[in-house]
Design a protein around this motif. Structure first.
Motif, PDB file in Angstrom:
ATOM      1  N   ASN A   1       0.797  -1.226   0.000  1.00  0.00           N
ATOM      2  CA  ASN A   1       0.000   0.000   0.000  1.00  0.00           C
ATOM      3  C   ASN A   1       0.828   1.273   0.000  1.00  0.00           C
ATOM      4  O   ASN A   1       0.288   2.363   0.048  1.00  0.00           O
ATOM      5  N   THR A   2       2.142   1.175  -0.054  1.00  0.00           N
ATOM      6  CA  THR A   2       3.016   2.338  -0.041  1.00  0.00           C
ATOM      7  C   THR A   2       3.324   2.771  -1.467  1.00  0.00           C
ATOM      8  O   THR A   2       3.624   1.936  -2.324  1.00  0.00           O
ATOM      9  N   ILE A   3       3.264   4.086  -1.702  1.00  0.00           N
ATOM     10  CA  ILE A   3       3.633   4.627  -3.013  1.00  0.00           C
ATOM     11  C   ILE A   3       5.081   5.072  -2.911  1.00  0.00           C
ATOM     12  O   ILE A   3       5.419   5.996  -2.160  1.00  0.00           O
ATOM     13  N   GLY A   4       5.949   4.421  -3.660  1.00  0.00           N
ATOM     14  CA  GLY A   4       7.374   4.714  -3.610  1.00  0.00           C
ATOM     15  C   GLY A   4       7.753   5.917  -4.464  1.00  0.00           C
ATOM     16  O   GLY A   4       8.539   6.768  -4.042  1.00  0.00           O
ATOM     17  N   LYS A   5       7.208   6.031  -5.661  1.00  0.00           N
ATOM     18  CA  LYS A   5       7.555   7.098  -6.581  1.00  0.00           C
ATOM     19  C   LYS A   5       6.299   7.498  -7.351  1.00  0.00           C
ATOM     20  O   LYS A   5       5.407   6.689  -7.575  1.00  0.00           O
ATOM     21  N   LEU A   6       6.285   8.759  -7.775  1.00  0.00           N
ATOM     22  CA  LEU A   6       5.225   9.257  -8.652  1.00  0.00           C
ATOM     23  C   LEU A   6       5.865   9.752  -9.942  1.00  0.00           C
ATOM     24  O   LEU A   6       6.971  10.289  -9.932  1.00  0.00           O
ATOM     25  N   ARG A   7       5.143   9.576 -11.036  1.00  0.00           N
ATOM     26  CA  ARG A   7       5.673  10.003 -12.330  1.00  0.00           C
ATOM     27  C   ARG A   7       4.652  10.960 -12.955  1.00  0.00           C
ATOM     28  O   ARG A   7       3.458  10.660 -12.985  1.00  0.00           O
ATOM     29  N   ASN A   8       5.119  12.092 -13.462  1.00  0.00           N
ATOM     30  CA  ASN A   8       4.198  13.037 -14.094  1.00  0.00           C
ATOM     31  C   ASN A   8       3.964  12.655 -15.557  1.00  0.00           C
ATOM     32  O   ASN A   8       4.501  11.656 -16.039  1.00  0.00           O
ATOM     33  N   GLY A   9       3.186  13.505 -16.272  1.00  0.00           N
ATOM     34  CA  GLY A   9       2.843  13.214 -17.667  1.00  0.00           C
ATOM     35  C   GLY A   9       4.057  13.206 -18.602  1.00  0.00           C
ATOM     36  O   GLY A   9       4.025  12.597 -19.671  1.00  0.00           O
ATOM     37  N   GLN A  10       5.145  13.895 -18.227  1.00  0.00           N
ATOM     38  CA  GLN A  10       6.355  13.922 -19.060  1.00  0.00           C
ATOM     39  C   GLN A  10       7.295  12.769 -18.754  1.00  0.00           C
ATOM     40  O   GLN A  10       8.374  12.656 -19.327  1.00  0.00           O
ATOM     41  N   GLY A  11       6.918  11.905 -17.820  1.00  0.00           N
ATOM     42  CA  GLY A  11       7.735  10.749 -17.504  1.00  0.00           C
ATOM     43  C   GLY A  11       8.795  11.012 -16.456  1.00  0.00           C
ATOM     44  O   GLY A  11       9.702  10.218 -16.266  1.00  0.00           O
ATOM     45  N   GLN A  12       8.730  12.150 -15.769  1.00  0.00           N
ATOM     46  CA  GLN A  12       9.710  12.475 -14.741  1.00  0.00           C
ATOM     47  C   GLN A  12       9.194  12.051 -13.388  1.00  0.00           C
ATOM     48  O   GLN A  12       8.053  12.148 -13.069  1.00  0.00           O
TER      49      GLN A  12
END
Length: 183
Positions: free
Chosen positions: A172-183
């Motif tokens: 249930n942990t979110i390690g990383k988020l990625r935006n629409g540009q892939g960053q």
């Protein structure tokens, strides 16, 4: 002796009773006093609980819409209570029919299994997909029930409980988020 034992066990099965040892003044034998108490039957109020498996059913949204639209001039709390009551009744009927629906899918698949014409193959594919949907719905139902049982019964502070809790926390942990540009 057998007759007395049989009558006591019959009383034990159908009555709730208290047993008291009576005081004896001149004998070393103590009398017992059996005080029967009537059984009180409580009517249980069923608490509404939404089943996640209902979301797999196409009729669920219709039940909610019909319930909500049929009660236009009542308060929001009353609407929610009516919707819950309608869903509970619909879900109760659905769960009674669940086994029959699975058996019907199995029966249709076994009848169509050896046939090679297009119509039979299409019917077989439909029956198999319905069967798979029913199995998925069954799995969702038991997954929700197992979590409820886990919450209700609690843990025994065991190693197994801590491993399961740690695993669930990791998932249930979110390690990383990625935006629409892939960053």
């Amino acid at each position: 002796m057998d007759c007395a034992f049989a009558s006591i066990s019959w009383i034990h099965l159908f009555l709730r009773a208290k047993v008291h040892n009576l005081e004896a003044s001149c004998s070393d034998h103590l009398s017992i006093f059996l005080k029967p108490a009537p059984l009180v039957f409580h009517s249980w109020i069923m608490r509404f609980q939404f089943e996640n498996a209902w979301l797999c059913e196409p009729d669920c949204m219709e039940v909610v819409k019909d319930s909500w639209l049929s009660s236009v001039e009542i308060s929001i709390q009353s609407k929610i209570a009516k919707c819950g009551s309608d869903l509970f009744q619909w879900g109760d009927n659905l769960s009674r029919e669940f086994r029959n629906r699975i058996m019907e899918c199995k029966r249709r698949m076994s009848l169509l299994r050896g046939k090679r014409d297009d119509g039979s193959m299409t019917q077989f594919t439909e029956a198999r997909s319905m069967y798979n949907e029913l199995l998925h719905s069954h799995e969702v139902y038991w997954k929700q029930k197992s979590k409820l049982l886990w919450l209700k019964e609690g843990d025994m502070n065991s190693k197994y409980f801590h491993v399961i809790s740690s695993t669930r926390k990791r998932v249930n942990t979110i390690g990383k988020l990625r935006n629409g540009q892939g960053q």
